[in-house]
Design a protein around this motif. Structure first.
Motif: not given
Length: 491
Positions: A155-163, A194-201, A205-211, A244-247
């Motif tokens: 997963l990290y080797k692929a380096g996609f923007d969002f999982y 950046t790992i987020a736990r749940g939609y509110k989290d 965190k999303c604005k400052k996260a690169d991936k 998940i889709t909205r995020s």
């Protein structure tokens, strides 16, 4: 003059095809979602409105619809790994294999990788674990779908923007005897995630996260890290596929000029069908439809540049609508309030509360509340006898021998209650495994017209990103399909 006219016509055809290539692609995969799972959901909704006929869900109203075959390279009936690889890469492979050809040595890249290589932003998401077979087929390469830790490192080797998904199955590499494997959560930060736990989290965190990697809450993962809860069992605090889709859309839209590719898997349709649980399966199909609606909102703002494709990797359960009486009684399923596994948890709580000495009256009350039996759903004498026999064999101070399906181990009484309500609904199942039945394909938007006529699952990723001037069936250009398509996504 005639030659000039033909040349201009050809150029217009090419330019027309080019203009219709999608810049934003949504690829929805309903795991285990055969034709009858979809139509059954619509017939069920129709019956709830008091009619014989369908009340359509959202994605079945897309203007293009067809069916696809699903056999793998080695089996007439595929598993999710081989089917996922076909849907992701356009290659048939052995059952159990992720992102590799049939020789189990040659790695093949996916449509998500093609998109990333053309400069697009990419997301891979699911309602089950992010390292499960279908999502893994878009970024990983392994002869065994069960190599969860290895898949997590890919997963990290692929380096996609969002999982996104419920969690990792094996973050610490339980098979590592030396104990020197790096934790997958630790690897996230080192790889810029950046790992987020749940939609509110996520929103925090999303604005400052690169991936980003979006998981359910740690509390939810403590209960079950393998998947987010079934829609029928969900509480207000649970992560949903629509969340998940909205995020994912929000995150991938940080730079719309690049275009994006997003895969969304409704993974628990398959799980419900492995358990032969019709009510739960219908809720899962409808739940994925809610996620499709979120994508459609984006499409409505960018209709000329967006493609949405909805399909499945295979059918699960050999699901039958009608068991011989020339009628259906699907509306009775509205009385089922929890999944088979959800009712197992209820029975387990009763066992704990009464130290395994649960009275028949307590069990009856639980069945009445969660299946409507004896109240809204009338049982015949044999059905009552079956429930009582399961109770006598598994309660009264006894430890139950659980009934196993592919992804669950449930109380025999929960399994019997589910069988009885499916029986009353007049639906049936031929197995607890997969079948070779056709799967549906629905499409809307730029390039959706490519999805016509019966196709094979390997054609779907090619059609999603295919250049108009490349002939799909030309063996010389099939390799080129995988290397140079997606030019339209980053134009």
């Amino acid at each position: 003059m005639k030659k000039l006219s033909l040349l201009l016509s050809f150029l217009l055809l090419v330019l027309s095809g080019y203009a219709q290539q999608a810049k934003y692609v949504f690829y929805f995969i309903g795991d285990g979602m055969g034709v009858n799972q979809v139509q059954g959901t619509e017939l069920y909704r129709g019956e709830l409105e008091g009619k014989i006929g369908i009340t359509p869900i959202w994605f079945t109203q897309f203007p293009y619809a067809t069916t696809a075959t699903t056999f793998s390279a080695t089996n007439g009936v595929t598993d999710s790994a081989a089917a996922g690889t076909a849907l992701a890469t356009g290659n048939k492979t052995q059952n159990g294999t992720i992102g590799m050809k049939q020789d189990l040595q040659t790695e093949v890249s996916s449509v998500a990788v093609w998109a990333k290589n053309k400069g697009c932003r990419v997301g891979v998401t699911t309602s089950v674990s992010v390292d499960h077979a279908t999502p893994a087929a878009f970024y990983a390469h392994d002869p065994s779908r069960g190599s969860y830790y290895k898949i997590g490192t890919d997963l990290y080797k692929a380096g996609f923007d969002f999982y996104a998904g419920s969690d990792f199955i094996d973050p610490n590499n339980k098979d590592n005897k030396d104990g020197n494997s790096e934790n997958l959560y630790t690897m996230a930060e080192k790889n810029g995630y950046t790992i987020a736990r749940g939609y509110k989290d996520y929103l925090k965190k999303c604005k400052k996260a690169d991936k980003m990697i979006l998981f359910q809450s740690e509390k939810a993962s403590e209960k079950d890290r393998t998947a987010i809860p079934y829609a029928i069992d969900r509480t207000k605090d649970d992560l949903t596929l629509a969340d998940i889709t909205r995020s994912a859309i929000n995150f991938l839209s940080k730079d719309l000029s690049k275009g994006f590719f997003l895969m969304v898997e409704g993974g628990k349709i398959d799980w419900a069908c492995h358990s032969n649980d019709a009510a739960t399966a219908f809720h899962e199909v409808a739940d994925m439809d809610e996620a499709v609606k979120v994508a459609y909102e984006f499409y409505s703002q960018h209709p000329d540049e967006t493609l949405i494709v909805v399909t499945a990797d295979h059918e699960t359960g050999g699901f039958v609508l009608g068991t011989g009486a020339y009628k259906l009684n699907l509306q009775v399923l509205k009385n089922q309030k929890v999944s088979e596994s959800g009712f197992t948890r209820i029975l387990n709580e009763l066992r704990k509360k009464y130290n395994n000495n649960v009275s028949w009256e307590k069990v009856q009350q639980a069945l009445k509340e969660n299946f409507g039996f004896w109240d809204k759903v009338k049982l015949n004498e044999k059905q009552e006898e079956r429930l009582l026999a399961k109770y006598n064999n598994t309660f009264k101070g006894k430890e139950a021998k659980l009934e196993k399906s592919e992804y669950a181990q449930d109380e025999p009484l929960a399994a019997e209650a589910k069988r009885i309500i499916d029986e009353i609904a007049l639906v049936g199942w031929t197995s607890g495994g997969h079948s070779a039945g056709y799967v549906p394909v629905f499409a809307i938007g730029a390039g959706a017209d490519l999805f016509q006529g019966r196709i094979d699952n390997t054609e779907i990723p090619i059609k999603i990103a295919k250049q108009p001037v490349i002939q799909l069936n030309n063996p010389i250009t099939r390799k080129l399909d995988r290397e140079i398509i997606f030019s339209g996504l980053s134009r």
